[in-house]
Scaffold this motif. Structure first.
Motif, PDB file in Angstrom:
ATOM      1  N   LEU A   5       0.821  -1.207   0.000  1.00 22.52           N
ATOM      2  CA  LEU A   5       0.000   0.000   0.000  1.00 22.52           C
ATOM      3  C   LEU A   5       0.862   1.267   0.000  1.00 22.52           C
ATOM      4  O   LEU A   5       0.515   2.262  -0.650  1.00 22.52           O
ATOM      5  CB  LEU A   5      -0.933   0.009   1.211  1.00 22.52           C
ATOM      6  N   ILE A  50     -11.892   1.587  -1.619  1.00 26.62           N
ATOM      7  CA  ILE A  50     -11.516   0.769  -0.466  1.00 26.62           C
ATOM      8  C   ILE A  50     -12.762   0.289   0.275  1.00 26.62           C
ATOM      9  O   ILE A  50     -12.842  -0.873   0.714  1.00 26.62           O
ATOM     10  CB  ILE A  50     -10.605   1.568   0.491  1.00 26.62           C
ATOM     11  N   GLY A 131      -4.316  -1.007  -5.584  1.00 27.58           N
ATOM     12  CA  GLY A 131      -4.589  -0.737  -4.179  1.00 27.58           C
ATOM     13  C   GLY A 131      -5.799  -1.509  -3.684  1.00 27.58           C
ATOM     14  O   GLY A 131      -5.804  -2.028  -2.559  1.00 27.58           O
ATOM     15  N   THR A 134      -4.904  -5.116  -3.164  1.00 27.21           N
ATOM     16  CA  THR A 134      -4.103  -5.256  -1.947  1.00 27.21           C
ATOM     17  C   THR A 134      -4.974  -5.152  -0.697  1.00 27.21           C
ATOM     18  O   THR A 134      -4.764  -5.875   0.286  1.00 27.21           O
ATOM     19  CB  THR A 134      -3.011  -4.178  -1.910  1.00 27.21           C
ATOM     20  N   ALA A 135      -5.975  -4.266  -0.746  1.00 27.54           N
ATOM     21  CA  ALA A 135      -6.839  -4.050   0.410  1.00 27.54           C
ATOM     22  C   ALA A 135      -7.713  -5.261   0.726  1.00 27.54           C
ATOM     23  O   ALA A 135      -8.304  -5.316   1.815  1.00 27.54           O
ATOM     24  CB  ALA A 135      -7.717  -2.824   0.183  1.00 27.54           C
ATOM     25  N   LEU A 149      -4.786   1.422   5.790  1.00 25.80           N
ATOM     26  CA  LEU A 149      -5.725   1.863   4.752  1.00 25.80           C
ATOM     27  C   LEU A 149      -5.895   3.382   4.775  1.00 25.80           C
ATOM     28  O   LEU A 149      -5.942   4.033   3.716  1.00 25.80           O
ATOM     29  CB  LEU A 149      -7.077   1.181   4.955  1.00 25.80           C
ATOM     30  N   TYR A 152      -2.756   4.933   3.366  1.00 30.06           N
ATOM     31  CA  TYR A 152      -2.714   4.761   1.909  1.00 30.06           C
ATOM     32  C   TYR A 152      -3.526   5.858   1.219  1.00 30.06           C
ATOM     33  O   TYR A 152      -3.048   6.498   0.267  1.00 30.06           O
ATOM     34  CB  TYR A 152      -3.250   3.380   1.535  1.00 30.06           C
TER      35      TYR A 152
END
Length: 214
Positions: A5, A50, A131, A134-135, A149, A152
């Motif tokens: 991140l 996200i 991203g 990855t989250a 998070l 990021y």
């Protein structure tokens, strides 16, 4: 997850295209207000992406080597390979003059809504997708993952946040220095795009491959 991140967030914030566009927006009539609309829209985009991932996972990372986990790792790998190939393509492509986008000629008359929409247009979607992939591994029962998070999203917004604050506090000095930065970014745009594409692409390729085979 945390290191990935950070790498992605740094790559997003250093992107030359949205930074040049944001400086142009700040220099327009009512630029600080338009810049704020752009900034909030940019940050909202990252947060929404996200949030969608967290809703899909329920805030609990999928078990390793299950279908959701494998799909996320494969997506990260695919984005990494795509960035590497794009970087190689741009590296081998003969240099060509850059023409300003058509929207730049209407920037003075742009509304706050247009400035907000411009943030979505200039968002580096490949990196935002990386991203999101990855989250998937975020565990919202862990304070560390919450902080990762949040960091990021803030890191990916850092460059435009710094320019917005500078323009609001010292508009005269900021405009001269930001115009000089914009000129530098435009002169080195190709080199920056190639460097970021290759470095982040190689990182994501290695990270995705390791996650799939480990």
């Amino acid at each position: 997850m945390v290191v990935d991140l950070v790498v992605i967030g740094v790559a997003i914030t250093l992107g030359p295209l949205h930074n040049s566009g944001f400086i142009l927006l700040l220099g327009s009539r009512g630029g600080v207000r338009k810049g704020l609309a752009f900034l909030l829209s940019w940050l909202a985009n990252l947060v929404v992406v996200i949030a969608c991932v967290v809703l899909l996972t329920g805030g609990t990372p999928p078990v390793h080597h299950t279908t959701p986990s494998t799909a996320a790792d494969a997506a990260k790998l695919a984005i990494g390979v795509g960035l590497v190939l794009f970087g190689i393509y741009r590296l081998r492509r003969p240099p060509r003059p850059h023409k300003p986008p058509s929207w730049t000629g209407r920037i003075d008359s742009a509304s706050l809504g247009t400035a907000a929409a411009l943030a979505w247009l200039l968002q580096p979607w490949a990196l935002v997708g990386a991203g999101a992939a990855t989250a998937v591994d975020a565990d919202l029962s862990s304070l560390t993952d919450w902080l990762a998070l949040t960091a990021y999203c803030l890191l990916a917004t850092l460059s435009i946040l710094a320019m917005e604050l500078y323009a609001a506090r010292a508009p005269g000095a900021a405009q001269a220095r930001l115009n000089a930065l914009k000129a530098w970014l435009e002169r080195h745009q190709d080199q920056l795009v190639v460097m970021l594409s290759l470095l982040v692409g190689l990182w994501l390729t290695a990270s995705g491959t390791y996650a799939l085979v480990a």
